[in-house]
Scaffold this motif. Structure first.
Motif, PDB file in Angstrom:
ATOM      1  N   LYS A 124     -18.875 -21.412  35.271  1.00  0.00           N
ATOM      2  CA  LYS A 124     -17.560 -21.777  34.695  1.00  0.00           C
ATOM      3  C   LYS A 124     -16.293 -21.857  35.825  1.00  0.00           C
ATOM      4  CE  LYS A 124     -18.536 -21.717  30.504  1.00  0.00           C
ATOM      5  NZ  LYS A 124     -18.746 -22.978  29.704  1.00  0.00           N
ATOM      6  N   VAL A 125     -16.771 -20.921  36.811  1.00  0.00           N
ATOM      7  CA  VAL A 125     -15.401 -20.858  37.679  1.00  0.00           C
ATOM      8  C   VAL A 125     -15.825 -21.925  38.677  1.00  0.00           C
ATOM      9  CG1 VAL A 125     -14.996 -19.887  40.235  1.00  0.00           C
ATOM     10  CG2 VAL A 125     -15.706 -18.206  38.390  1.00  0.00           C
ATOM     11  N   GLY A 130     -13.639 -27.359  39.971  1.00  0.00           N
ATOM     12  CA  GLY A 130     -13.798 -28.844  40.289  1.00  0.00           C
ATOM     13  C   GLY A 130     -13.269 -29.915  39.165  1.00  0.00           C
ATOM     14  N   GLU A 131     -13.177 -29.302  37.980  1.00  0.00           N
ATOM     15  CA  GLU A 131     -12.739 -30.369  36.952  1.00  0.00           C
ATOM     16  C   GLU A 131     -11.966 -29.696  35.856  1.00  0.00           C
ATOM     17  OE1 GLU A 131     -16.730 -30.327  34.021  1.00  0.00           O
ATOM     18  OE2 GLU A 131     -16.844 -31.554  35.970  1.00  0.00           O
ATOM     19  N   LEU A 132     -11.433 -28.607  36.001  1.00  0.00           N
ATOM     20  CA  LEU A 132     -10.390 -27.775  35.280  1.00  0.00           C
ATOM     21  C   LEU A 132     -11.043 -27.622  33.700  1.00  0.00           C
ATOM     22  CD1 LEU A 132      -7.145 -29.871  36.360  1.00  0.00           C
ATOM     23  CD2 LEU A 132      -7.800 -27.541  36.920  1.00  0.00           C
ATOM     24  N   LEU A 133     -12.228 -27.253  34.021  1.00  0.00           N
ATOM     25  CA  LEU A 133     -12.934 -27.179  32.530  1.00  0.00           C
ATOM     26  C   LEU A 133     -12.978 -28.451  31.346  1.00  0.00           C
ATOM     27  CD1 LEU A 133     -12.537 -23.415  32.099  1.00  0.00           C
ATOM     28  CD2 LEU A 133     -14.566 -24.556  32.871  1.00  0.00           C
ATOM     29  N   THR A 139     -11.689 -33.803  36.702  1.00  0.00           N
ATOM     30  CA  THR A 139     -12.215 -34.242  37.860  1.00  0.00           C
ATOM     31  C   THR A 139     -11.155 -35.196  38.614  1.00  0.00           C
ATOM     32  OG1 THR A 139     -14.417 -34.263  36.873  1.00  0.00           O
ATOM     33  CG2 THR A 139     -13.955 -35.186  39.118  1.00  0.00           C
ATOM     34  N   LEU A 140     -10.655 -36.053  37.700  1.00  0.00           N
ATOM     35  CA  LEU A 140      -9.621 -37.199  38.165  1.00  0.00           C
ATOM     36  C   LEU A 140      -8.262 -36.379  38.532  1.00  0.00           C
ATOM     37  CD1 LEU A 140     -10.173 -40.161  35.510  1.00  0.00           C
ATOM     38  CD2 LEU A 140     -10.798 -40.078  38.124  1.00  0.00           C
ATOM     39  N   ALA A 141      -7.960 -35.515  37.593  1.00  0.00           N
ATOM     40  CA  ALA A 141      -6.716 -34.667  37.963  1.00  0.00           C
ATOM     41  C   ALA A 141      -6.915 -33.743  39.270  1.00  0.00           C
ATOM     42  CB  ALA A 141      -6.565 -33.768  36.844  1.00  0.00           C
TER      43      ALA A 141
END
Length: 410
Positions: A124-125, A130-133, A139-141
Protein backbone atom coordinates in the motif's frame (compact mmCIF):
# COMPACT_ATOMS: atom_id res chain seq x y z
CA UNK A 1 26.10 39.07 -13.52
CA UNK A 2 22.70 37.42 -13.06
CA UNK A 3 19.79 38.88 -15.04
CA UNK A 4 17.41 40.38 -12.46
CA UNK A 5 14.33 40.19 -14.72
CA UNK A 6 14.89 36.52 -15.52
CA UNK A 7 15.39 35.87 -11.80
CA UNK A 8 12.03 37.53 -10.98
CA UNK A 9 10.25 35.65 -13.77
CA UNK A 10 11.66 32.28 -12.67
CA UNK A 11 10.91 33.11 -9.04
CA UNK A 12 7.22 33.58 -9.90
CA UNK A 13 6.95 30.17 -11.57
CA UNK A 14 9.08 28.54 -8.90
CA UNK A 15 6.58 29.71 -6.27
CA UNK A 16 3.51 28.67 -8.28
CA UNK A 17 4.95 25.23 -9.05
CA UNK A 18 6.09 24.85 -5.44
CA UNK A 19 2.65 25.63 -4.01
CA UNK A 20 1.10 22.95 -6.21
CA UNK A 21 3.81 20.31 -6.02
CA UNK A 22 5.32 20.61 -2.52
CA UNK A 23 2.54 18.81 -0.57
CA UNK A 24 2.93 15.88 -2.96
CA UNK A 25 6.73 16.05 -2.76
CA UNK A 26 6.52 15.74 1.03
CA UNK A 27 4.17 12.75 0.61
CA UNK A 28 6.58 11.07 -1.85
CA UNK A 29 9.54 11.67 0.47
CA UNK A 30 7.67 10.21 3.47
CA UNK A 31 6.37 7.14 1.63
CA UNK A 32 9.71 6.59 -0.12
CA UNK A 33 11.53 6.78 3.20
CA UNK A 34 9.09 4.32 4.78
CA UNK A 35 9.41 1.90 1.85
CA UNK A 36 13.16 1.73 2.40
CA UNK A 37 12.35 -0.27 5.56
CA UNK A 38 10.40 -2.93 3.63
CA UNK A 39 12.98 -5.70 4.00
CA UNK A 40 13.53 -5.01 7.70
CA UNK A 41 9.80 -4.73 8.38
CA UNK A 42 8.91 -7.98 6.60
CA UNK A 43 11.96 -9.99 7.69
CA UNK A 44 10.44 -11.77 10.71
CA UNK A 45 7.26 -12.69 8.84
CA UNK A 46 9.24 -13.98 5.88
CA UNK A 47 11.59 -16.04 8.05
CA UNK A 48 8.62 -17.92 9.57
CA UNK A 49 7.82 -19.10 6.04
CA UNK A 50 11.25 -19.53 4.47
CA UNK A 51 13.25 -21.17 7.30
CA UNK A 52 12.79 -24.93 7.89
CA UNK A 53 14.41 -27.59 10.05
CA UNK A 54 16.66 -29.95 8.05
CA UNK A 55 15.93 -33.69 8.14
CA UNK A 56 17.49 -36.89 6.80
CA UNK A 57 15.10 -37.37 3.89
CA UNK A 58 14.70 -34.70 1.22
CA UNK A 59 12.06 -34.74 -1.54
CA UNK A 60 13.17 -34.15 -5.11
CA UNK A 61 12.69 -30.73 -6.68
CA UNK A 62 10.40 -32.37 -9.24
CA UNK A 63 8.12 -33.61 -6.44
CA UNK A 64 8.20 -30.23 -4.74
CA UNK A 65 7.34 -28.50 -7.99
CA UNK A 66 4.30 -30.74 -8.51
CA UNK A 67 3.10 -29.91 -5.01
CA UNK A 68 3.53 -26.17 -5.59
CA UNK A 69 1.78 -26.34 -8.99
CA UNK A 70 -1.14 -28.22 -7.45
CA UNK A 71 -1.53 -25.51 -4.78
CA UNK A 72 -1.38 -22.71 -7.36
CA UNK A 73 -3.62 -24.55 -9.82
CA UNK A 74 -1.24 -23.94 -12.73
CA UNK A 75 2.48 -24.29 -13.51
CA UNK A 76 4.97 -21.89 -11.96
CA UNK A 77 7.32 -19.71 -13.99
CA UNK A 78 10.50 -20.24 -12.00
CA UNK A 79 12.13 -21.27 -8.76
CA UNK A 80 14.78 -19.70 -6.56
CA UNK A 81 17.80 -21.95 -6.02
CA UNK A 82 18.11 -22.52 -2.24
CA UNK A 83 21.48 -21.50 -0.80
CA UNK A 84 21.08 -23.36 2.49
CA UNK A 85 19.68 -26.68 3.76
CA UNK A 86 17.51 -24.73 6.19
CA UNK A 87 15.62 -22.84 3.48
CA UNK A 88 12.27 -23.76 1.95
CA UNK A 89 12.15 -24.03 -1.83
CA UNK A 90 10.57 -20.97 -3.44
CA UNK A 91 8.46 -21.42 -6.57
CA UNK A 92 7.52 -18.20 -8.38
CA UNK A 93 4.57 -17.26 -10.58
CA UNK A 94 3.70 -13.91 -12.17
CA UNK A 95 5.82 -10.77 -12.40
CA UNK A 96 6.11 -7.38 -10.71
CA UNK A 97 2.91 -6.51 -8.77
CA UNK A 98 1.37 -9.88 -9.70
CA UNK A 99 4.33 -11.91 -8.45
CA UNK A 100 3.49 -14.71 -6.01
CA UNK A 101 5.79 -17.21 -4.29
CA UNK A 102 4.82 -20.56 -2.79
CA UNK A 103 7.33 -22.05 -0.34
CA UNK A 104 7.69 -25.82 0.00
CA UNK A 105 9.42 -27.60 2.87
CA UNK A 106 11.82 -29.96 1.04
CA UNK A 107 11.78 -32.44 3.95
CA UNK A 108 7.98 -32.84 4.19
CA UNK A 109 6.90 -31.71 0.70
CA UNK A 110 4.28 -29.45 2.26
CA UNK A 111 3.62 -25.75 1.92
CA UNK A 112 5.16 -23.51 4.58
CA UNK A 113 3.45 -20.39 3.30
CA UNK A 114 2.78 -18.04 0.42
CA UNK A 115 4.02 -14.49 -0.19
CA UNK A 116 2.45 -12.22 -2.81
CA UNK A 117 3.88 -8.90 -3.96
CA UNK A 118 0.46 -7.34 -3.32
CA UNK A 119 0.32 -8.48 0.32
CA UNK A 120 1.05 -6.31 3.32
CA UNK A 121 1.14 -2.67 4.31
CA UNK A 122 4.33 -1.98 2.35
CA UNK A 123 2.50 -2.73 -0.91
CA UNK A 124 0.00 0.00 0.00
CA UNK A 125 2.88 2.36 0.80
CA UNK A 126 4.41 1.64 -2.60
CA UNK A 127 1.08 2.19 -4.37
CA UNK A 128 0.61 5.47 -2.50
CA UNK A 129 4.14 6.50 -3.46
CA UNK A 130 3.76 5.58 -7.13
CA UNK A 131 0.09 6.11 -7.98
CA UNK A 132 -1.63 7.77 -5.00
CA UNK A 133 -3.75 4.59 -4.60
CA UNK A 134 -5.95 5.55 -7.59
CA UNK A 135 -4.36 3.61 -10.45
CA UNK A 136 -3.56 5.20 -13.81
CA UNK A 137 -4.85 8.73 -12.97
CA UNK A 138 -2.60 8.68 -9.89
CA UNK A 139 0.39 7.47 -11.91
CA UNK A 140 -0.11 10.34 -14.35
CA UNK A 141 -0.40 12.81 -11.45
CA UNK A 142 2.84 11.48 -9.94
CA UNK A 143 4.57 11.79 -13.33
CA UNK A 144 3.36 15.40 -13.65
CA UNK A 145 4.64 16.29 -10.17
CA UNK A 146 7.98 14.54 -10.84
CA UNK A 147 8.32 16.53 -14.08
CA UNK A 148 7.69 19.79 -12.23
CA UNK A 149 10.24 18.71 -9.60
CA UNK A 150 12.89 18.80 -12.32
CA UNK A 151 11.78 22.33 -13.20
CA UNK A 152 11.74 23.34 -9.52
CA UNK A 153 15.32 22.13 -9.13
CA UNK A 154 16.55 23.95 -12.25
CA UNK A 155 14.80 27.23 -11.42
CA UNK A 156 15.72 26.91 -7.74
CA UNK A 157 19.43 26.61 -8.50
CA UNK A 158 19.31 29.71 -10.73
CA UNK A 159 17.38 31.72 -8.11
CA UNK A 160 19.64 30.57 -5.27
CA UNK A 161 22.89 31.25 -7.13
CA UNK A 162 24.33 34.35 -5.44
CA UNK A 163 24.73 37.44 -7.62
CA UNK A 164 27.39 39.04 -5.41
CA UNK A 165 29.62 36.10 -4.62
CA UNK A 166 29.39 33.35 -2.04
CA UNK A 167 29.32 33.86 1.70
CA UNK A 168 29.50 31.14 4.32
CA UNK A 169 26.27 32.09 6.08
CA UNK A 170 23.16 32.19 3.94
CA UNK A 171 24.63 30.13 1.12
CA UNK A 172 26.32 27.22 2.86
CA UNK A 173 25.14 27.46 6.47
CA UNK A 174 21.63 28.57 7.57
CA UNK A 175 21.44 31.88 9.43
CA UNK A 176 20.06 30.78 12.79
CA UNK A 177 19.91 34.17 14.52
CA UNK A 178 18.21 36.45 11.95
CA UNK A 179 14.60 35.55 12.52
CA UNK A 180 12.18 32.80 11.54
CA UNK A 181 11.65 33.89 7.94
CA UNK A 182 15.37 34.03 7.17
CA UNK A 183 15.96 30.67 8.85
CA UNK A 184 13.11 29.00 6.92
CA UNK A 185 14.37 30.48 3.65
CA UNK A 186 17.89 29.20 4.32
CA UNK A 187 16.76 25.74 5.40
CA UNK A 188 14.78 25.35 2.19
CA UNK A 189 17.27 26.85 -0.25
CA UNK A 190 20.55 25.54 1.15
CA UNK A 191 19.36 21.98 1.73
CA UNK A 192 17.65 21.85 -1.68
CA UNK A 193 20.80 23.09 -3.41
CA UNK A 194 23.10 20.58 -1.74
CA UNK A 195 20.89 17.60 -2.53
CA UNK A 196 19.77 18.83 -5.98
CA UNK A 197 22.19 16.55 -7.85
CA UNK A 198 21.07 13.53 -5.86
CA UNK A 199 17.42 14.46 -6.35
CA UNK A 200 17.88 14.57 -10.12
CA UNK A 201 19.44 11.11 -9.95
CA UNK A 202 16.57 9.86 -7.77
CA UNK A 203 14.05 11.31 -10.24
CA UNK A 204 15.89 9.60 -13.10
CA UNK A 205 15.28 6.35 -11.25
CA UNK A 206 11.57 7.14 -10.86
CA UNK A 207 10.68 8.02 -14.46
CA UNK A 208 11.12 4.47 -15.87
CA UNK A 209 7.97 3.52 -13.89
CA UNK A 210 5.89 6.34 -15.37
CA UNK A 211 3.28 5.93 -18.08
CA UNK A 212 4.51 8.43 -20.67
CA UNK A 213 8.20 9.16 -20.04
CA UNK A 214 8.79 5.51 -19.15
CA UNK A 215 7.00 4.30 -22.28
CA UNK A 216 8.90 6.78 -24.47
CA UNK A 217 12.18 5.58 -22.98
CA UNK A 218 11.28 1.96 -23.77
CA UNK A 219 10.45 2.98 -27.34
CA UNK A 220 13.85 4.68 -27.63
CA UNK A 221 15.49 1.48 -26.37
CA UNK A 222 13.68 -0.52 -29.06
CA UNK A 223 14.58 1.93 -31.84
CA UNK A 224 18.26 2.04 -30.83
CA UNK A 225 18.42 -1.66 -29.86
CA UNK A 226 19.86 -0.74 -26.45
CA UNK A 227 17.52 -2.75 -24.21
CA UNK A 228 17.64 -6.40 -23.17
CA UNK A 229 18.48 -8.69 -26.10
CA UNK A 230 15.62 -11.06 -26.87
CA UNK A 231 17.87 -14.01 -26.07
CA UNK A 232 18.32 -12.67 -22.50
CA UNK A 233 14.78 -13.93 -21.81
CA UNK A 234 15.46 -17.28 -23.47
CA UNK A 235 13.60 -16.43 -26.70
CA UNK A 236 14.80 -17.84 -30.02
CA UNK A 237 17.43 -20.11 -28.51
CA UNK A 238 15.80 -23.54 -28.16
CA UNK A 239 14.09 -25.91 -30.59
CA UNK A 240 11.17 -28.29 -29.95
CA UNK A 241 11.94 -31.99 -29.68
CA UNK A 242 10.12 -35.27 -29.16
CA UNK A 243 12.65 -36.25 -26.51
CA UNK A 244 11.78 -36.29 -22.82
CA UNK A 245 12.82 -33.21 -20.84
CA UNK A 246 15.56 -33.57 -18.25
CA UNK A 247 14.62 -33.80 -14.58
CA UNK A 248 14.39 -30.53 -12.67
CA UNK A 249 16.87 -31.85 -10.12
CA UNK A 250 19.55 -32.28 -12.79
CA UNK A 251 19.01 -28.69 -13.91
CA UNK A 252 19.32 -27.45 -10.32
CA UNK A 253 22.62 -29.35 -10.01
CA UNK A 254 23.91 -27.64 -13.16
CA UNK A 255 22.81 -24.24 -11.86
CA UNK A 256 24.63 -24.83 -8.57
CA UNK A 257 27.95 -25.22 -10.43
CA UNK A 258 27.73 -21.90 -12.26
CA UNK A 259 30.09 -19.06 -11.24
CA UNK A 260 27.38 -16.59 -10.19
CA UNK A 261 26.56 -14.74 -6.98
CA UNK A 262 23.45 -13.34 -5.32
CA UNK A 263 19.88 -14.60 -5.64
CA UNK A 264 19.87 -17.28 -8.35
CA UNK A 265 16.65 -17.81 -10.32
CA UNK A 266 15.92 -20.81 -12.53
CA UNK A 267 13.31 -19.92 -15.18
CA UNK A 268 11.35 -22.89 -16.49
CA UNK A 269 10.94 -23.55 -20.25
CA UNK A 270 7.99 -21.81 -21.91
CA UNK A 271 6.62 -24.40 -24.30
CA UNK A 272 8.37 -27.07 -26.41
CA UNK A 273 10.85 -24.55 -27.87
CA UNK A 274 11.63 -23.04 -24.50
CA UNK A 275 14.84 -23.34 -22.49
CA UNK A 276 15.93 -23.43 -18.88
CA UNK A 277 17.45 -20.03 -18.02
CA UNK A 278 19.60 -19.41 -14.96
CA UNK A 279 20.14 -15.81 -13.90
CA UNK A 280 21.17 -13.92 -10.80
CA UNK A 281 20.10 -10.74 -9.04
CA UNK A 282 23.12 -9.01 -7.54
CA UNK A 283 22.50 -5.34 -6.80
CA UNK A 284 25.81 -4.85 -5.00
CA UNK A 285 27.49 -5.05 -8.40
CA UNK A 286 25.23 -5.08 -11.46
CA UNK A 287 28.24 -5.98 -13.63
CA UNK A 288 28.15 -9.46 -12.09
CA UNK A 289 24.63 -10.23 -13.33
CA UNK A 290 24.65 -13.05 -15.90
CA UNK A 291 22.33 -15.38 -17.79
CA UNK A 292 22.87 -19.03 -18.83
CA UNK A 293 20.49 -20.92 -21.10
CA UNK A 294 20.17 -24.72 -21.30
CA UNK A 295 18.46 -27.18 -23.64
CA UNK A 296 15.46 -28.55 -21.73
CA UNK A 297 15.83 -31.97 -23.40
CA UNK A 298 19.57 -32.59 -23.10
CA UNK A 299 20.78 -30.16 -20.44
CA UNK A 300 23.36 -28.77 -22.88
CA UNK A 301 24.39 -25.16 -22.28
CA UNK A 302 23.28 -23.19 -25.35
CA UNK A 303 24.30 -19.64 -24.50
CA UNK A 304 25.90 -17.62 -21.71
CA UNK A 305 25.44 -13.85 -21.45
CA UNK A 306 27.13 -11.15 -19.41
CA UNK A 307 25.79 -7.80 -18.24
CA UNK A 308 27.79 -6.17 -21.05
CA UNK A 309 25.50 -7.94 -23.54
CA UNK A 310 22.60 -5.79 -22.30
CA UNK A 311 22.08 -2.48 -24.14
CA UNK A 312 23.56 0.66 -22.61
CA UNK A 313 20.20 2.41 -22.09
CA UNK A 314 18.82 -0.60 -20.23
CA UNK A 315 21.95 -0.86 -18.09
CA UNK A 316 21.66 2.83 -17.22
CA UNK A 317 17.95 2.47 -16.52
CA UNK A 318 18.47 -0.50 -14.20
CA UNK A 319 21.26 1.37 -12.38
CA UNK A 320 19.18 4.48 -11.60
CA UNK A 321 16.17 2.36 -10.62
CA UNK A 322 18.27 0.33 -8.19
CA UNK A 323 19.86 3.52 -6.82
CA UNK A 324 16.38 5.04 -6.37
CA UNK A 325 15.42 2.06 -4.18
CA UNK A 326 18.65 2.04 -2.16
CA UNK A 327 19.59 -1.45 -3.36
CA UNK A 328 23.35 -1.05 -3.78
CA UNK A 329 24.12 -1.79 -0.16
CA UNK A 330 24.11 0.01 3.19
CA UNK A 331 25.74 3.17 1.82
CA UNK A 332 22.98 3.53 -0.79
CA UNK A 333 20.22 2.74 1.73
CA UNK A 334 21.42 5.35 4.22
CA UNK A 335 21.99 7.89 1.45
CA UNK A 336 18.40 7.51 0.19
CA UNK A 337 17.07 7.76 3.75
CA UNK A 338 19.06 10.98 4.29
CA UNK A 339 17.80 12.40 0.97
CA UNK A 340 14.20 11.62 1.98
CA UNK A 341 14.60 13.27 5.40
CA UNK A 342 16.38 16.34 4.00
CA UNK A 343 13.74 16.69 1.28
CA UNK A 344 10.99 16.65 3.92
CA UNK A 345 12.80 19.36 5.94
CA UNK A 346 13.50 21.52 2.88
CA UNK A 347 9.97 21.22 1.50
CA UNK A 348 8.32 21.85 4.87
CA UNK A 349 10.53 24.91 5.37
CA UNK A 350 9.43 26.22 1.95
CA UNK A 351 5.73 25.89 2.82
CA UNK A 352 6.20 27.48 6.27
CA UNK A 353 8.26 30.28 4.73
CA UNK A 354 5.51 31.09 2.25
CA UNK A 355 2.72 31.11 4.83
CA UNK A 356 4.79 33.19 7.25
CA UNK A 357 4.98 35.96 4.62
CA UNK A 358 1.59 35.97 2.93
CA UNK A 359 -1.27 38.13 4.24
CA UNK A 360 -4.05 36.27 6.02
CA UNK A 361 -6.79 35.12 3.65
CA UNK A 362 -4.82 35.95 0.48
CA UNK A 363 -2.62 33.99 -1.90
CA UNK A 364 0.33 35.98 -3.19
CA UNK A 365 2.53 35.29 -6.21
CA UNK A 366 5.72 37.23 -7.01
CA UNK A 367 5.20 39.82 -9.73
CA UNK A 368 7.19 39.81 -12.95
CA UNK A 369 8.46 42.90 -14.83
CA UNK A 370 5.85 44.11 -17.35
CA UNK A 371 8.51 44.67 -20.01
CA UNK A 372 10.11 41.23 -19.63
CA UNK A 373 10.00 38.67 -22.42
CA UNK A 374 11.78 35.30 -21.97
CA UNK A 375 14.90 34.89 -24.08
CA UNK A 376 15.25 32.36 -26.87
CA UNK A 377 17.43 30.25 -24.55
CA UNK A 378 14.75 30.17 -21.84
CA UNK A 379 12.00 29.39 -24.37
CA UNK A 380 14.20 26.70 -25.92
CA UNK A 381 14.80 25.12 -22.50
CA UNK A 382 11.05 25.07 -21.78
CA UNK A 383 10.37 23.45 -25.17
CA UNK A 384 13.10 20.86 -24.54
CA UNK A 385 11.70 20.03 -21.11
CA UNK A 386 8.21 19.86 -22.65
CA UNK A 387 9.44 17.27 -25.16
CA UNK A 388 11.29 15.21 -22.53
CA UNK A 389 8.39 15.47 -20.07
CA UNK A 390 5.17 15.69 -22.14
CA UNK A 391 2.86 16.19 -19.14
CA UNK A 392 4.96 19.19 -18.09
CA UNK A 393 4.73 20.56 -21.63
CA UNK A 394 0.94 20.08 -21.64
CA UNK A 395 0.59 21.78 -18.25
CA UNK A 396 2.65 24.77 -19.49
CA UNK A 397 0.29 25.15 -22.47
CA UNK A 398 -2.71 25.10 -20.11
CA UNK A 399 -1.07 27.72 -17.88
CA UNK A 400 -0.30 29.93 -20.89
CA UNK A 401 -3.92 29.74 -22.07
CA UNK A 402 -5.21 30.65 -18.61
CA UNK A 403 -2.73 33.55 -18.37
CA UNK A 404 -3.84 34.79 -21.82
CA UNK A 405 -7.50 34.66 -20.82
CA UNK A 406 -6.76 36.56 -17.59
CA UNK A 407 -4.78 39.20 -19.48
CA UNK A 408 -7.60 39.83 -21.98
CA UNK A 409 -10.15 40.21 -19.19
CA UNK A 410 -7.95 42.77 -17.41
Amino acid sequence: MKNKKINQWLWKWHVIAGLIATPFIILFAITGGIYLFKEKYEKSHKERITVVSPSNYRYSYEEQRKTADAILGKPHNAMIIPTSDSLATEFVSGRFGHKRSIFINPYTNTQTGMIAASDGIMYKVRKLHGELLIGTPGTLAVELIASWMVVLLITGIFIWWPARGFKLHGFFIPRWKQGKQVLLRDLHAIIAFWISGLLLLVLAGAFPWTNIVGKNFKTLQEITDTGFPISWHGIGIGKPSSDKTIALDLMVEKAATLPIEGIITLDFPKGPAGVYSVGNTYYQDLQKQQKFHFNQYTGEQLLSQQWSDVGILMRGRMWVMAFHQGQFGQWNWYLMLCVALLLIISSTAAILSYFSKKPKGKWIVPKTPKTFNPSIIVIGLIILLGILFPLFGLSVLVIMIIEKIRATRI
